[in-house]
Design an enzyme around this catalytic site. Structure first.
Site, PDB file in Angstrom:
ATOM      1  N   SER A  79      -8.904   3.904  -5.822  1.00 28.65           N
ATOM      2  CA  SER A  79      -7.531   4.366  -5.682  1.00 28.65           C
ATOM      3  C   SER A  79      -6.471   3.457  -6.097  1.00 28.65           C
ATOM      4  O   SER A  79      -6.629   2.470  -6.117  1.00 28.65           O
ATOM      5  CB  SER A  79      -7.197   4.951  -4.063  1.00 28.65           C
ATOM      6  N   SER A  81      -3.878   2.423  -3.994  1.00 29.87           N
ATOM      7  CA  SER A  81      -3.191   2.057  -3.003  1.00 29.87           C
ATOM      8  C   SER A  81      -2.760   0.536  -2.978  1.00 29.87           C
ATOM      9  O   SER A  81      -1.869   0.088  -2.445  1.00 29.87           O
ATOM     10  CB  SER A  81      -4.028   2.177  -1.831  1.00 29.87           C
ATOM     11  N   LYS A 136      -7.628  -3.653   1.420  1.00 31.10           N
ATOM     12  CA  LYS A 136      -5.874  -3.822   1.491  1.00 31.10           C
ATOM     13  C   LYS A 136      -5.486  -5.348   1.642  1.00 31.10           C
ATOM     14  O   LYS A 136      -6.362  -6.340   1.915  1.00 31.10           O
ATOM     15  CB  LYS A 136      -5.498  -3.321   3.001  1.00 31.10           C
ATOM     16  N   SER A 222       0.099   4.243   0.174  1.00 30.97           N
ATOM     17  CA  SER A 222      -1.151   3.463   0.588  1.00 30.97           C
ATOM     18  C   SER A 222      -1.462   4.070   2.208  1.00 30.97           C
ATOM     19  O   SER A 222      -0.544   4.391   2.838  1.00 30.97           O
ATOM     20  CB  SER A 222      -0.926   2.104   0.749  1.00 30.97           C
TER      21      SER A 222
END
Length: 264
Positions: A79, A81, A136, A222
């Site tokens: 993705s 994010s 992250k 995100s």
């Protein structure tokens, strides 16, 4: 948030089972069956196919398990994010011993390592479903007060400096363009993007002991600790450090400019 169970069937568990089964076959042959075959002539001297398979593949499967579980594990970025640091189609390596060694089935730490620092890009098992891996950036450590006001991040009351660094074009964003910013925290500097067409998501939160606050570098795109809470130490998988391959789906070929890039 604690998961009902940290044990789930995945590739690491499959590797562990195969290592145990082939290891048993390899050990039986080395300690007993090979001696019985000595001096036997013809087909009777051949090892059963399962034993022969174990002898051939046990060292290979064991090596893959050790490397993947305790040294480095590959992941694919699914993705956007973490844009602009990581792009969809990046294939990365994650250092598995940065934050201590854990067994691949029950995820219990048996060798203590370092703890994440602010700015680390970390792969972890998602608190809501530990069978799913997330990636992250760690922005809040245990005991930190993390706040977000008008798209500026505050750590313990201090605003992190943001320096404009041009526009970032992304067709899927409303308006097609976001702002790229250079964000500075003590001992670390990285890029983020903010989308002026998205409303601020202001909050203030104190990180509990043993937990970490994680956010994506694509601040308006995100799903992170702002939505599902903090990351427990027990869910840490490792620290992302290297892009070994990158596939650009829009042009149907590798993005050679990203291959071999160190992740910061």
């Amino acid at each position: 948030m604690q998961a009902a169970s940290d044990v789930h069937f995945d590739f690491a568990v499959l590797l562990t089972i195969l290592t145990i089964l082939t290891g048993i076959g390899w050990a039986l042959d080395a300690l007993w069956l090979a001696r019985k075959r000595r001096g036997v002539i013809g087909d009777a001297a051949k090892a059963p196919w399962l034993i022969d398979f174990s002898r051939s593949f046990f060292p290979v499967i064991l090596a893959v398990l050790v490397l993947r579980s305790f040294v480095a594990e590959p992941f694919r970025i699914p993705s956007g994010s973490m844009i602009p640091t990581l792009l969809v189609g990046d294939f990365i390596l994650v250092n598995k011993f940065s934050y201590g060694l854990r067994d691949p089935v029950f995820h219990q730490e048996f060798l203590k390592g370092d703890r994440p620092e602010r700015g680390d890009i970390v792969v972890f098992r998602w608190p809501r479903d530990p069978s799913v891996d997330f990636i992250k950036r760690i922005v809040g450590l245990p005991g930190d007060t993390v706040a977000y006001r008008d798209k500026v991040l505050y750590i313990n009351g201090e605003a992190l400096a943001q320096t404009p660094d041009g526009a970032y074009t992304a067709p899927k964003l409303p308006g097609g363009t976001a702002y790229r910013m250079r964000e500075s925290m003590p001992g670390h500097e990285h890029h983020i993007i903010v989308n002026p067409d998205e409303p601020p998501q202001d909050f203030e939160f104190t990180v509990p002991e043993g937990e970490y606050f994680a956010m994506g570098d694509n601040r308006d795109g995100s799903f992170d600790s702002r939505g599902w809470g903090t990351v427990s130490e027990r869910l840490l998988v490792g620290k992302a450090f290297f892009i070994w391959m990158s596939w650009d789906g829009s042009i149907g070929r590798p993005n050679f400019s990203r291959i071999g890039t160190r992740i910061r």
